[in-house]
Structures are given as C-alpha cells and as structure tokens.
Motif scaffolding. Structure first.
Motif, PDB file in Angstrom:
ATOM      1  N   GLY A  57      20.686 -19.958  -4.474  1.00  0.00           N
ATOM      2  CA  GLY A  57      20.904 -21.590  -3.955  1.00  0.00           C
ATOM      3  C   GLY A  57      21.475 -21.813  -2.320  1.00  0.00           C
ATOM      4  N   SER A  58      20.403 -21.370  -1.855  1.00  0.00           N
ATOM      5  CA  SER A  58      21.055 -22.245  -0.283  1.00  0.00           C
ATOM      6  C   SER A  58      21.183 -23.005  -0.268  1.00  0.00           C
ATOM      7  CB  SER A  58      19.093 -21.571   0.228  1.00  0.00           C
ATOM      8  OG  SER A  58      18.826 -20.175  -0.170  1.00  0.00           O
ATOM      9  N   PRO A  59      22.448 -23.550  -0.039  1.00  0.00           N
ATOM     10  CA  PRO A  59      22.884 -24.860   1.217  1.00  0.00           C
ATOM     11  C   PRO A  59      21.962 -25.150   1.864  1.00  0.00           C
ATOM     12  CG  PRO A  59      24.431 -22.835   1.732  1.00  0.00           C
ATOM     13  CD  PRO A  59      23.338 -22.529   1.038  1.00  0.00           C
ATOM     14  N   ASP A  60      20.948 -24.469   2.502  1.00  0.00           N
ATOM     15  CA  ASP A  60      20.667 -25.099   3.747  1.00  0.00           C
ATOM     16  C   ASP A  60      19.563 -25.894   3.007  1.00  0.00           C
ATOM     17  OD1 ASP A  60      19.096 -22.822   3.480  1.00  0.00           O
ATOM     18  OD2 ASP A  60      18.456 -22.284   5.539  1.00  0.00           O
ATOM     19  N   GLY A  61      19.409 -26.051   2.362  1.00  0.00           N
ATOM     20  CA  GLY A  61      17.961 -26.767   1.421  1.00  0.00           C
ATOM     21  C   GLY A  61      16.827 -25.255   1.766  1.00  0.00           C
TER      22      GLY A  61
ATOM     23  N   ASN B 219      19.766 -19.086   2.739  1.00  0.00           N
ATOM     24  CA  ASN B 219      19.706 -20.071   3.971  1.00  0.00           C
ATOM     25  C   ASN B 219      18.114 -19.802   4.806  1.00  0.00           C
ATOM     26  OD1 ASN B 219      21.894 -21.488   3.181  1.00  0.00           O
ATOM     27  ND2 ASN B 219      22.814 -20.235   4.128  1.00  0.00           N
ATOM     28  N   GLU B 220      17.040 -19.832   4.718  1.00  0.00           N
ATOM     29  CA  GLU B 220      15.727 -19.166   5.345  1.00  0.00           C
ATOM     30  C   GLU B 220      15.309 -20.914   5.973  1.00  0.00           C
ATOM     31  OE1 GLU B 220      15.153 -16.928   6.442  1.00  0.00           O
ATOM     32  OE2 GLU B 220      16.464 -15.350   5.933  1.00  0.00           O
ATOM     33  N   LYS B 221      16.311 -21.459   5.702  1.00  0.00           N
ATOM     34  CA  LYS B 221      15.223 -23.015   5.860  1.00  0.00           C
ATOM     35  C   LYS B 221      13.617 -23.212   7.122  1.00  0.00           C
ATOM     36  CE  LYS B 221      18.611 -25.647   8.976  1.00  0.00           C
ATOM     37  NZ  LYS B 221      19.671 -26.928   8.861  1.00  0.00           N
ATOM     38  N   GLU B 222      14.771 -22.200   8.686  1.00  0.00           N
ATOM     39  CA  GLU B 222      13.960 -22.491   9.688  1.00  0.00           C
ATOM     40  C   GLU B 222      12.735 -21.280   9.833  1.00  0.00           C
ATOM     41  OE1 GLU B 222      18.780 -22.300  10.634  1.00  0.00           O
ATOM     42  OE2 GLU B 222      17.030 -20.557   9.496  1.00  0.00           O
ATOM     43  N   ASN B 223      12.004 -19.954   8.737  1.00  0.00           N
ATOM     44  CA  ASN B 223      11.454 -19.296   8.507  1.00  0.00           C
ATOM     45  C   ASN B 223      10.434 -19.732   7.160  1.00  0.00           C
ATOM     46  OD1 ASN B 223      12.363 -17.994  10.356  1.00  0.00           O
ATOM     47  ND2 ASN B 223      13.529 -17.525   9.154  1.00  0.00           N
ATOM     48  N   ILE B 224      11.017 -20.132   6.332  1.00  0.00           N
ATOM     49  CA  ILE B 224      10.003 -20.114   4.609  1.00  0.00           C
ATOM     50  C   ILE B 224       8.957 -20.662   5.104  1.00  0.00           C
ATOM     51  CG2 ILE B 224      10.984 -21.852   3.920  1.00  0.00           C
ATOM     52  CD1 ILE B 224      10.452 -18.682   2.371  1.00  0.00           C
TER      53      ILE B 224
ATOM     54  N   ARG C 110      18.277 -19.348  -8.293  1.00  0.00           N
ATOM     55  CA  ARG C 110      19.460 -18.901  -9.363  1.00  0.00           C
ATOM     56  C   ARG C 110      20.371 -19.744  -8.472  1.00  0.00           C
ATOM     57  NH1 ARG C 110      19.153 -12.723  -9.236  1.00  0.00           N
ATOM     58  NH2 ARG C 110      19.589 -12.812  -6.968  1.00  0.00           N
ATOM     59  N   LYS C 111      21.416 -19.626  -9.454  1.00  0.00           N
ATOM     60  CA  LYS C 111      22.882 -20.008  -9.037  1.00  0.00           C
ATOM     61  C   LYS C 111      23.426 -18.966  -8.578  1.00  0.00           C
ATOM     62  CE  LYS C 111      22.608 -23.621 -12.830  1.00  0.00           C
ATOM     63  NZ  LYS C 111      24.037 -24.427 -13.879  1.00  0.00           N
ATOM     64  N   GLY C 112      23.412 -19.581  -6.847  1.00  0.00           N
ATOM     65  CA  GLY C 112      24.736 -18.855  -6.423  1.00  0.00           C
ATOM     66  C   GLY C 112      24.251 -17.376  -6.078  1.00  0.00           C
ATOM     67  N   LYS C 113      24.986 -16.687  -4.410  1.00  0.00           N
ATOM     68  CA  LYS C 113      24.330 -15.328  -3.816  1.00  0.00           C
ATOM     69  C   LYS C 113      24.804 -14.160  -4.861  1.00  0.00           C
ATOM     70  CE  LYS C 113      24.011 -13.978   1.050  1.00  0.00           C
ATOM     71  NZ  LYS C 113      24.714 -13.527   2.326  1.00  0.00           N
ATOM     72  N   LEU C 114      23.904 -13.804  -5.762  1.00  0.00           N
ATOM     73  CA  LEU C 114      23.255 -12.680  -6.607  1.00  0.00           C
ATOM     74  C   LEU C 114      22.790 -11.423  -5.919  1.00  0.00           C
ATOM     75  CD1 LEU C 114      21.824 -14.660  -9.595  1.00  0.00           C
ATOM     76  CD2 LEU C 114      24.554 -14.443  -8.329  1.00  0.00           C
ATOM     77  N   GLY C 115      22.258 -11.355  -4.532  1.00  0.00           N
ATOM     78  CA  GLY C 115      22.381 -10.374  -4.227  1.00  0.00           C
ATOM     79  C   GLY C 115      20.663  -9.678  -4.136  1.00  0.00           C
ATOM     80  N   LEU C 116      20.600  -8.511  -2.961  1.00  0.00           N
ATOM     81  CA  LEU C 116      18.574  -8.852  -2.864  1.00  0.00           C
ATOM     82  C   LEU C 116      18.042  -7.962  -4.309  1.00  0.00           C
ATOM     83  CD1 LEU C 116      16.582  -8.893  -0.663  1.00  0.00           C
ATOM     84  CD2 LEU C 116      16.886  -6.905  -0.261  1.00  0.00           C
ATOM     85  N   GLY C 117      19.191  -6.980  -4.739  1.00  0.00           N
ATOM     86  CA  GLY C 117      18.735  -6.154  -5.166  1.00  0.00           C
ATOM     87  C   GLY C 117      18.052  -6.588  -6.636  1.00  0.00           C
ATOM     88  N   THR C 118      19.424  -7.386  -7.151  1.00  0.00           N
ATOM     89  CA  THR C 118      18.959  -8.369  -8.718  1.00  0.00           C
ATOM     90  C   THR C 118      17.739  -9.437  -8.838  1.00  0.00           C
ATOM     91  OG1 THR C 118      20.607 -10.050  -8.158  1.00  0.00           O
ATOM     92  CG2 THR C 118      21.262  -8.305  -8.893  1.00  0.00           C
ATOM     93  N   ALA C 119      17.675 -10.038  -7.192  1.00  0.00           N
ATOM     94  CA  ALA C 119      16.495 -10.834  -6.709  1.00  0.00           C
ATOM     95  C   ALA C 119      15.376 -10.518  -7.371  1.00  0.00           C
ATOM     96  CB  ALA C 119      16.506 -11.516  -5.907  1.00  0.00           C
ATOM     97  N   TYR C 120      15.151  -8.844  -6.195  1.00  0.00           N
ATOM     98  CA  TYR C 120      13.474  -8.238  -6.872  1.00  0.00           C
ATOM     99  C   TYR C 120      13.843  -7.872  -8.353  1.00  0.00           C
ATOM    100  CZ  TYR C 120      12.250  -8.006  -1.557  1.00  0.00           C
ATOM    101  OH  TYR C 120      11.978  -8.444  -0.466  1.00  0.00           O
ATOM    102  N   ILE C 121      14.951  -6.918  -9.240  1.00  0.00           N
ATOM    103  CA  ILE C 121      14.319  -6.880 -10.329  1.00  0.00           C
ATOM    104  C   ILE C 121      14.073  -8.019 -11.450  1.00  0.00           C
ATOM    105  CG2 ILE C 121      15.492  -6.535 -12.617  1.00  0.00           C
ATOM    106  CD1 ILE C 121      17.527  -4.153 -10.411  1.00  0.00           C
ATOM    107  N   HIS C 122      14.977  -9.434 -11.214  1.00  0.00           N
ATOM    108  CA  HIS C 122      14.331 -10.738 -11.170  1.00  0.00           C
ATOM    109  C   HIS C 122      12.954 -11.098 -10.998  1.00  0.00           C
ATOM    110  CE1 HIS C 122      15.534 -15.324 -12.817  1.00  0.00           C
ATOM    111  NE2 HIS C 122      13.975 -14.717 -12.701  1.00  0.00           N
TER     112      HIS C 122
END
Length: 244
Positions: A39-43, A12-17, A64-76
């Motif tokens: 999976g940001s619902p805000d597009g 959910n970072e549509k205002e900043n991305i 990714r599907k769903g909010k899986l966490g910052l740590g797993t995002a960085y490892i990905h």
C-alpha cells in the motif's frame, strides 16, 4: 530451463522500482518478477502497473493493504511462487543495494552447482559494504557473529536478504510458523534451511547502501533479531528436523 522468479517487497520505492525491474529483465537468465507492495502511498504500485504493459507475463504485482512487514511479504511471495511451480525463488531489496547482476551468480549456484540456498554475502570475503556508516557496519557484522555463537550455524552473513532458494526448501519449511518480520525473519529462514540439512553456499557480493528513498531500518527490527535468535535456539532443542 526451469522457471525462476525474483520476489521484491516494496513500500515507498518510487525512486528505485523502475530501475531495478528494468535491470533484472536485461539479465541472461529469464527471471520473472513479483512485486509485493504494501500500500505504498507514494504510488510505487502505479509505476509497476505501467511497466506490466511492457513486460506482459513476466512482471507480476500483489498489492496488500497497509505496511504488514518484510517477513509476511516474502512468505506471501513464497506461496505465490510455489503455487505457480517456480523451481528457483529469489529475493532481493528494491532499493538497488543488491546489484541485480548478482542474481545470475545466485541462480547458477543452485541450478548448476546443486546448492539448495545461495546467499549473497557481504562478509564471506571480508566486509564488502559501500556507503554504510561504520556504526551500522559493525552492528551488522557483530550481529552475525552473535547469531553464529547462539545457533552454531557457520554462515557469515546471517541477516542477508539477497538469496536464491530451490523450491523444495520452501516446501519443507512450515511457513506458518514464521512470525518474524525483519532481520529475525532472514535469520530464521537460514537457520531452518540449515537445520533441515540443505546445502547452503555464500556467494560474495558488494552491497551498496541506497542512494534514493528512505531506509526501513528501526530499533524494533534490531531488537526482534536479538531476542528472536534466542527464541529460535530454545525452540530448536525440542524439535526434530526431518526433510520430507
């Protein structure tokens, strides 16, 4: 010039991305960007897809599907970057609290000065934070004091999420062993980098709290950090850290 990439997790970072992406692409260092969207619902991801048409071959998106966490995002993202042979792998927030211009300082600390990890630090030159309430400043500052006391590593900003790694650091650390998601993830990555004997520098930055969108901070993230530090220290007493 060896390849460099900036990993930016989003939810959910549509205002900043768009702002942060365009700013990174104006820098003197030709960074690529990897957006990892949970999976940001805000597009948010749709905005990134539109920008990919403007920046072919430089802007990448992993959804990714769903909010899986910052740590797993960085490892990905780390695995993605290592597989594509990026030598310098940066991480930053999507909310413009990290000034993209400071990426150049972090990169140069590794590429020109020979450091293995450069940390964008809010506390290495006093406290350089804008728009945070005093309660959060004190919580963050004393959290780092606590981490230094427990672990013994002399890093002033232990929870910082604005960093540049050399690839060899991330190849040495066993990413499968890192289960933390929030601040504890950031602390453990620094702790392991330090334990393996890599060269670390803190680069002073000015951190400006987000003006758009919602903060992802929660009490659960803070508790994970507090107890995770104790867990890290205890586990480290039974492990030898020998870089390959």
């Amino acid at each position: 010039m060896e390849k460099a990439i900036v990993i930016i997790p989003t939810y959910n970072e549509k205002e900043n991305i768009e702002t942060v992406i365009r700013k990174v692409f104006t820098l003197s260092i030709p960074f690529d960007i990897l957006i990892i969207d949970d999976g940001s619902p805000d597009g948010t991801a749709n905005i990134v897809k539109e920008l990919q048409l403007e920046y072919p071959g430089r802007l990448f998106l992993e959804q990714r599907k769903g909010k899986l966490g910052l740590g797993t995002a960085y490892i990905h993202g780390f695995r993605y970057a290592i597989a594509r042979n990026y030598e310098y792998i940066c991480e930053m927030d999507a909310d413009m609290s990290h000034n993209p211009e400071d990426l150049v300082k972090l990169y140069n600390s590794c590429a020109e000065q020979g450091y293995d990890l450069a940390i964008g630090s809010r506390y290495v030159n006093g406290i350089t934070v804008i728009n945070w309430p005093m309660s959060r400043v004190l919580m963050s500052y004393y959290a780092s004091t606590y981490v230094r006391f427990i672990t013994g590593m002399q890093i002033q900003d232990t929870t910082a999420g604005f960093k540049c790694y050399r690839k060899k650091v991330l190849e040495t650390i066993n990413l499968d062993d890192i289960k933390f998601t929030g601040y504890a993830f950031q602390i453990k990555m620094k702790f392991l980098t330090w334990k393996y004997g890599f060269k670390i520098i803190e680069v002073p930055i000015i951190f400006t709290d987000r003006t758009l969108g919602q903060s992802k901070m929660s009490s659960g993230i803070f508790k994970e950090a507090v107890f995770g530090v104790l867990q890290m220290k205890i586990e480290s007493l039974f492990k030898h850290y020998i870089p390959e």
